[in-house]
Design a protein around this motif. Structure first.
Motif, PDB file in Angstrom:
ATOM      1  N   SER A  93      36.066  26.968  42.641  1.00 16.14           N
ATOM      2  CA  SER A  93      36.194  28.439  42.220  1.00 16.14           C
ATOM      3  C   SER A  93      35.218  29.281  42.565  1.00 16.14           C
ATOM      4  CB  SER A  93      36.321  28.211  40.583  1.00 16.14           C
ATOM      5  OG  SER A  93      35.138  28.112  40.190  1.00 16.14           O
ATOM      6  N   TRP A 112      40.547  27.324  39.131  1.00 14.22           N
ATOM      7  CA  TRP A 112      39.906  28.292  38.647  1.00 14.22           C
ATOM      8  C   TRP A 112      39.902  28.325  36.913  1.00 14.22           C
ATOM      9  CZ3 TRP A 112      42.719  28.197  43.114  1.00 14.22           C
ATOM     10  CH2 TRP A 112      41.960  28.529  44.041  1.00 14.22           C
ATOM     11  N   ASN A 126      43.107  34.609  43.252  1.00 12.19           N
ATOM     12  CA  ASN A 126      41.796  34.388  43.679  1.00 12.19           C
ATOM     13  C   ASN A 126      41.793  33.888  45.126  1.00 12.19           C
ATOM     14  OD1 ASN A 126      39.503  33.913  41.809  1.00 12.19           O
ATOM     15  ND2 ASN A 126      41.117  33.208  40.586  1.00 12.19           N
TER      16      ASN A 126
END
Ligand SMILES: C[S@@+](CC[C@H](N)C(=O)[O-])C[C@H]1O[C@@H](n2cnc3c(N)ncnc32)[C@H](O)[C@@H]1O
Length: 248
Positions: A93, A112, A126
């Motif tokens: 992440s 994440w 993301n």
């Protein structure tokens, strides 16, 4: 209790055949000179096959599980891919290794963190931030094949609202800066194969250790997994690989 590692029993860490993997890789188009990043790669079987498909593609994979990463590295070495594939132990992440052309996130939208209900959206946001327009994203995620019943939901270990339908999933991708290039849904055969290969290490252990004080716990774990599958998510929870392209 020491079980044999999952990779001894399954090729891919999910319901996926070699044929479908090949189709997913070809859906990406030419990969010459491209950089592929796999977030939550496990032992990175799809990444290794992708890099093997083009002599000038390079790959990076990140996973928290050292044993899986080591297995991936050993496979890369055996296939002569070590100089083009970099598998790292770490938190995917927080990736900050620069721009990439293709991202994989397969069966790992939880990388994440946060509430399970937002895992899918977190992954889309993301990953979009890591890609330039034209970059591709192979996103393998679950969805409801049909609405689960109350009885099924009581044994499926995820909340109803974590997933929508396949159409909902594709719409969500379009709402977050992607367009769909291809999709490939895993079949019930692929799920059956994965589920029972997954349980094999426990069953083998029970055969070898019938009188162990740990046997009741292991048997209960295997029973729960089998029942959860057969009375819960089999034919209800789908798994699909979306090939997405980042839009402007
Ligand atoms: C179901 S496996 C899928 C593995 C692989 N992508 C595949 O399709 O075969 C989910 C993986 O996500 C990894 N994972 C979970 N959270 C992570 C994180 N924050 N950073 C890196 N890997 C993570 C787990 O260690 C696990 O290997």
């Amino acid at each position: 209790v020491n079980f044999s590692p999952l990779h001894q029993d399954v090729v891919f860490h999910g319901p996926l055949t070699e044929e479908r993997a090949a189709a997913i890789i070809s859906s990406l188009g030419p990969l010459d000179g491209q950089r592929v990043l796999d977030l939550g790669c496990g032992w990175a079987e799809l990444l290794l096959r992708t890099i093997a498909s083009s002599p000038t593609a390079t790959g990076v994979g990140v996973d928290l599980k050292e044993i899986d990463v080591e297995h991936g590295r050993a496979n890369a070495a055996r296939r002569g891919l070590s100089d083009r594939v970099d598998l790292r132990v770490g938190d995917a992440s927080t990736w900050s290794g620069g721009p990439v052309d293709v991202v994989f996130n397969t069966g790992a939208s939880h990388v994440w963190g946060g509430d399970p209900v937002v895992h899918t959206v977190n992954a889309l946001k993301n990953v979009r931030a890591l890609l330039e327009p034209g970059g591709r994203f192979v996103f393998a995620e679950c969805f409801w094949i049909r609405e689960p019943t109350e009885d099924e939901l009581a044994i499926i270990p995820m909340p109803r609202d974590q997933y929508g339908s396949l159409a909902d999933l594709v719409d969500l991708a379009h709402e977050h800066g992607f367009r769909l290039l291809a999709l490939s849904e895993s079949s019930t055969d692929e799920w059956d194969h994965f589920q029972f290969q997954h349980a094999l290490a426990w069953e083998r252990w029970l055969l070898a250790n019938p009188d162990s004080p740990d046997a009741p716990e292991v048997r209960a774990k295997s029973d729960a997994e089998r029942t959860g599958y057969l009375r819960g998510w089999r034919g209800v929870l789908g798994y699909v690989h979306l090939t997405l392209v980042a839009t402007t």
